[in-house]
Design a protein around this motif. Structure first.
Motif, short mmCIF file in Angstrom:
data_model
loop_
_atom_site.label_atom_id
_atom_site.label_comp_id
_atom_site.label_asym_id
_atom_site.label_seq_id
_atom_site.Cartn_x
_atom_site.Cartn_y
_atom_site.Cartn_z
N UNK A 129 4.74 -2.40 -6.21
CA UNK A 129 3.77 -2.95 -5.26
C UNK A 129 2.45 -3.21 -5.98
N UNK A 130 2.00 -4.44 -5.91
CA UNK A 130 0.73 -4.81 -6.54
C UNK A 130 -0.27 -5.19 -5.46
N UNK A 131 -1.40 -4.53 -5.45
CA UNK A 131 -2.50 -4.87 -4.55
C UNK A 131 -3.66 -5.41 -5.36
N UNK A 132 -4.58 -6.04 -4.66
CA UNK A 132 -5.74 -6.64 -5.33
C UNK A 132 -6.91 -5.67 -5.34
N UNK A 133 -7.90 -5.97 -6.17
CA UNK A 133 -9.18 -5.29 -6.16
C UNK A 133 -10.21 -6.20 -5.49
N UNK A 134 -10.95 -5.65 -4.53
CA UNK A 134 -12.09 -6.37 -3.96
C UNK A 134 -13.24 -6.37 -4.96
#
Length: 413
Positions: free
Chosen positions: A249-254
């Motif tokens: 699972x890859x999430x983004x950085x704000x």
């Protein structure tokens, strides 16, 4: 072809697994760290934070030696015990709707040097040497490198087979993460797992670039000082957690920025208009639903930003990344931010931390504007690596995150 091997893990006794394992050291706040060290005598944090009970503040090699001494004390007290035979370990972690699983094993540094184990980030030589010396003195890996491989039917069957059995460990942390671990000790299963990985041409580092590089640094150093080097010594390997790319699972950085670099809000929006189709979504939360779409929160309102592709050339895998696009079109030319690692005007936080992170941060007055990005895909990550390019900092927040001290690999066996 990839060399993935079983090993004799040093791991907690069944009754102490929940107490002994820990999150990565840098994930603890000072208050939380103090609480664990004061009230949990079995925590692995006592090993990597030696001298706490005696208020000793050590650094460098003195600290590394004390870490090693603390580790030996934990073994002496039977908090950690060594398995008698080499085996693989199947680990599963569940939280809310997510379930991750993978195989804990050791990988060979030659695969890293020969680009079979591929990287998407550059490493700093100074940190490679520092961590390499740390490994050499402490003598163990306690947190595996996260490696990802193409989804494999046989290894999937291994997971189904063992997950139907009673697990060696099963515990839930105070952050509501359920952990299970099974020992893969069947000789035929072990040989077949090795065989399956030997067919794989490329494995990718998902998380742990400096840990991998420091293991390679140590192996080179040991090789130079060992006239009887065979390439099979334990120092040639590093502990890894292998998870299929389908299970990653890859999430983004704000991105949160403290000021608009001298521009008024109106001037800033005019600058953005050069590369983006802008729509004011008012207070209604907007989240990007595909790549090249961005969310922005400023002055109480959400905005959607759609990249004008005719004005921005996409000619390789790097230029296709949203983290690269926002840097080239907004952060650097408009806001004057050239380095995400050193510029104090920007902060990057995983988008998973809070669904209203942009709003809370900007409304607090600490930041003037915040940007949300669509997560990088596994295929994008691989494309960057395969073109021998490197991703910008804070491009991926990758899960699962493993606990330290669940399994330990001794380098000096």
């Amino acid at each position: 072809m990839a060399t993935i091997k079983p090993f004799k893990a040093i791991r907690p006794s069944r009754d102490k697994a929940a107490l002994a394992t820990a999150r990565s050291y840098d994930e603890y706040s000072p208050k939380e760290l103090k609480s664990v060290l004061n009230y949990n005598p079995y925590s692995f944090l006592h090993i990597i934070k030696p001298g706490y009970s005696t208020n000793e503040e050590l650094s460098g090699e003195d600290r590394f030696k004390l870490v090693h001494k603390s580790y030996l004390n934990f073994k002496k007290e039977d908090i950690y015990k060594k398995d008698e035979k080499s085996q693989f370990y199947l680990h599963e972690k569940s939280f809310e709707n997510d379930t991750f699983w993978g195989i804990i094993a050791v990988a060979h540094v030659d695969d890293y040097k020969n680009n079979i184990i591929k990287k998407h980030e550059d490493t700093l030589k100074s940190r490679e040497e520092l961590f390499g010396n740390y490994l050499g003195i402490t003598g163990f890996n306690a947190e595996p490198v996260l490696l990802t491989y193409p989804d494999n039917n046989y290894i999937n069957r291994i997971h189904r087979k063992y997950s139907q059995k009673r697990s060696e460990y099963e515990f839930t942390t105070h952050t509501k993460r359920l952990h299970k671990l099974w020992v893969i000790d069947d000789e035929l299963d072990i040989r077949n797992i090795e065989k399956e990985f030997s067919k794989i041409n490329a494995i990718y580092i998902a998380d742990g670039h400096h840990r991998t590089a420091s293991s390679a640094f140590l192996a080179n150093k040991r090789k130079e000082n060992n006239p009887n080097h065979t390439n099979n010594e334990c120092y040639n390997y590093f502990m890894s957690y292998l998870i299929s790319d389908a299970n990653l699972k890859i999430s983004a950085f704000d991105r949160l920025i403290t000021d608009l670099n001298g521009y008024s809000k109106k001037e800033f929006l005019e600058k953005l208009n050069e590369f983006y189709i802008i729509e004011n979504r008012k207070p209604k939360k907007y989240q990007p639903s595909k790549k090249h779409h961005f969310s922005m929160y400023i002055d109480g309102d959400y905005y959607s930003l759609y990249l004008r592709k005719t004005d921005y050339p996409i000619n390789n895998a790097l230029s296709d990344l949203d983290t690269h696009i926002i840097h080239k079109t907004i952060l650097k030319p408009i806001l004057g931010i050239t380095d995400l690692k050193t510029d104090p005007r920007i902060k990057c936080l995983p988008a998973t931390f809070s669904k209203k992170q942009l709003k809370k941060a900007v409304d607090s007055g600490k930041y003037a504007v915040g940007f949300g990005l669509y997560p990088v895909s596994v295929n994008q990550l691989k494309a960057v690596v395969n073109e021998d390019l490197r991703m910008p900092p804070k491009s991926t927040y990758i899960e699962p995150k493993l606990r330290s001290g669940l399994t330990i690999f001794e380098i000096d066996e």
